[in-house]
Structure formats: C-alpha cells, structure tokens
Write an enzyme that holds these catalytic residues in place. Structure first.
Site: not given
Ligand SMILES: *Cc1c(COP(=O)(O)O)cnc(C)c1O
Length: 382
Positions: A182, A210, A239
C-alpha cells in the site's frame, strides 16, 4: 489537570517535536480528482478511489435505490437478521470475479483481516507476514495468539527458510502478504510465494486492497501469476470499488467456517445496504469499461517515465524523502502549487523513509500527471 489529560498532552508534545503528530483536515471531494481543503481547490494524488467510482452516477444511484428499498442499516449482525439480500448477491459476484467457490463480505478491510487470521491460527501456530504487510494483517496475527514473524520484504528465500523451520517443527502455518504494497506500490511475487507455501504445507492469505479493480484486468494481482494458489483472497471495497466494506474469497468450507467463527463478522453489524449496492454497481462498471480499469496504471507509468523512476507496477508510486519533516515540506510545496500529496510518516512507514505516496486514478488527466511530475522533480534531487 487530570492525569489522563496530562498523559495525552505529553504524548502529543513528543509527537509534535518529531514531526509525527497527525491531525484531521476536513476535505471535500469534488468532481474528478479535485478536492477542496481550507477553501482551496487542489488536484488530489492521495485518494485511493482509483477508478473514480465513488462519485460515479450509476454507483450513486444504486446506493440511493438501496436506501429506499432496504433502509440505511443492516439492523443486526448478519448471523441474526442483518443478512440483507444484497450481501449474498455481492458475495456471489465477488466469488465469480476471483474464480473462487465462495466469498464473505466484511465491514471493512481492517475488520476482515482482524477476523480471518484468528479463524485459522491460534496459540502454537505460526504466522509469517511480509515485513511491509498492512497494519491490519499484524493486528489479525496478534489477535490470533499465534507466534508471528516477519519475513524480509518480497524475499522468497527468507520466507522459505522460515517455513522450513516451522514445518520441521510440525507447526500449522499461515503466510500473509499484501498483493500490492500500500505504501510502496510494488507487487508481491505471488507465484514463488505460493510455491513455497505449497512446498511447506502453509496456507496463503493475500490482501489485494490495491490490486482489485486495477491489476489483472480488474480482478487483482493473482491473475498476474497464473497457477498461484491463494487460499484466502482478501481485499477491500474502499479503494478501486469506491465505497466501503471488504471481502475474502476461498473454498466453500473455508467461507462457512469464517461465517461461523470470525469474530469481526459474528459480533458486528452487517455492511449497510447502500455500501453493498454501490459495490455491486461498481463491479458492473468495471466489467463494462476496461479502459477505465487500465487508466490508473497507465497514469502511474506516465509519471514514472517522466521522472526516470523505476516503472510503476501499480497505481501507487512512492517518493521516498527520508525525514518526516522533509516529507511535510514537500507536501506543503506541492500544495502551494495546487497539488495534494499527503506526507506519509512513521509508524505507517519505517523510520527514515517518510514519503509522498502518490495514487493515480482514472480521474487524472495526462496534463495533471505531467504537472505533478514537474512539481515533484526538484524533490528527487534532495
Ligand atoms: C486500506 C487497506 C486495508 C484496510 O482496508 P479498509 O477497508 O480501509 O479497512 C487493508 N489492507 C491494505 C493492504 C490496505 O491498503
């Protein structure tokens, strides 16, 4: 002054001295990559909304419709009456996307890892986690009561050596890593990690917070390593999916066990209908718009090419500056130029590696990326 307040004041003063005190800054997210802070409009490179789905009209409409249909809250733990129909729909959808038998949706990524890990390991067992793995992996490992050891970042030889010791001792072992790291944006070598786990009889958890929506055609990092076996494919909906919540995909019995035993599922209220519907709509957009999915990595690569940096592997690019105070100065300089890149400091990253963590999104124009590159350039020479 009471002693608790004195304690807090003293701690805060010490953090302030080391440029490590943190404060909340109200931020209003506007259209595209724009945000408003203290009355100023800035182009943000610090949002994880990689596909600009949190404001997407189709996603918003789905969330509103869900509130109108099901209300604002799940009303109880999913195991009581909180298992509203959208949750099962989302789980089926995620399982298909990840090529898994089943999925379980959680309230957040942090809650997911804090619940999944203790479901499978406990005292006497061994958790091996990449030293740069996300804080919630360490939290889950600690809650489990298993012995927890870091292995060197992306170092499969170090991992294998530790696995060999554990397997000789006949211990149950779980390996945990981020798919995309991250704060660094690099990708774990999942093929080799998975092979090492198989060789030593360890289970593998990959946190793809991610990766989902950005890599592997949107399905995450595992797709980059055909043949890798990921026992617990975890990720977040906060995200690229643009909302809130998280999931894990696995075999059906593994998911059944999680649903019976993960304390962060059993003892907490189900994900609200609006978040669930928003995630479903976001997955529709991801399916329908491959060019949107390709954009964050393309923007990140444009940036790394412009500055002659190692090629971006994900939508995250770190500019490591060293001291926390330097990272704060760089962030302030960029902000004066209308660019928001929040300084990331210890303990989020190791001491001496404070940085700007740049997150690229489908909302950024090439011109905005180029402007960022020019603003960052002088700081690379530091
Ligand atoms: C953001 C993040 C999480 C936490 O997810 P939330 O849904 O925000 O709680 C977990 N793991 C990684 C690697 C992350 O980057």
């Amino acid at each position: 002054m009471d002693t608790l307040t004195a304690f807090a004041n003293e701690k805060l003063a010490r953090m302030e001295d080391r440029s490590l005190r943190r404060t909340l800054k109200p931020t209003r997210r506007l259209d595209g990559a724009w945000v408003e802070r203290e009355g100023r409009r800035l182009v943000s490179f610090s949002c994880n909304d990689y596909l600009a789905l949190s404001g997407h009209p189709v996603v918003r409409a789905a969330a509103i419709r869900a509130v109108e249909t099901y209300g604002t809250g799940a009303g109880a733990s999913r195991l009581v009456t909180g298992d509203h129909p959208l949750l099962g729909e989302l789980e089926a959808r995620l399982a298909t996307l990840k090529g898994a038998e089943a999925a379980c949706v959680f309230g957040s990524g942090y809650l997911a890892n804090a619940g999944i890990i203790p479901t499978f390991v406990g005292p006497g067992d061994l958790v091996l986690a990449d030293e740069w793995a996300h804080a919630c992996i360490w939290a889950g490992a600690k809650l489990s009561g298993a012995e927890t050891l870091p292995f060197r970042h992306n170092d499969v030889a170090d991992l294998s050596a530790k696995l060999a010791i554990g397997s000789r001792a006949g211990r149950r072992m779980l390996v945990a890593t981020d798919g995309v790291f991250s704060m660094d944006g690099d990708v774990a070598p999942l093929g080799a990690i998975s092979a090492a786990c198989e060789a030593h009889g360890a289970w593998l958890l990959v946190d793809d917070a991610h990766g989902l929506g950005v890599l592997g055609g949107g399905s995450g990092t595992a797709r980059l390593f055909p043949g890798a076996r990921v026992d617990l494919a975890m990720g977040t909906l906060s995200k690229a999916i643009g909302g809130y919540g998280a999931y894990v995909c696995a075999s059906a019995p593994v998911i059944d066990l999680i649903k019976s035993r993960a304390r962060t599922l059993v003892y907490t209220t189900g994900l609200p209908p609006a978040n669930t519907a928003a995630a479903l709509a976001a997955l529709d957009v991801i399916d329908a718009e491959p060019e949107r999915v390709a954009a964050p990595l393309a923007r990140a690569r444009r940036f790394t090419v412009a500055l002659d940096l190692p090629e971006a592997q994900s939508a995250v690019v770190p500019i490591i500056l060293g001291e926390a105070s330097t990272a704060l100065e760089a962030a302030a300089d960029l902000e004066r130029r209308g660019l928001l890149a929040v300084a990331i400091r210890p303990p989020t990253v190791p001491a001496g590696t404070a940085r700007l963590r740049l997150a690229f999104s489908a909302a950024h124009s090439e011109e905005q990326v180029d402007r960022l590159a020019e603003a960052v350039r002088p700081w690379l020479a530091q």
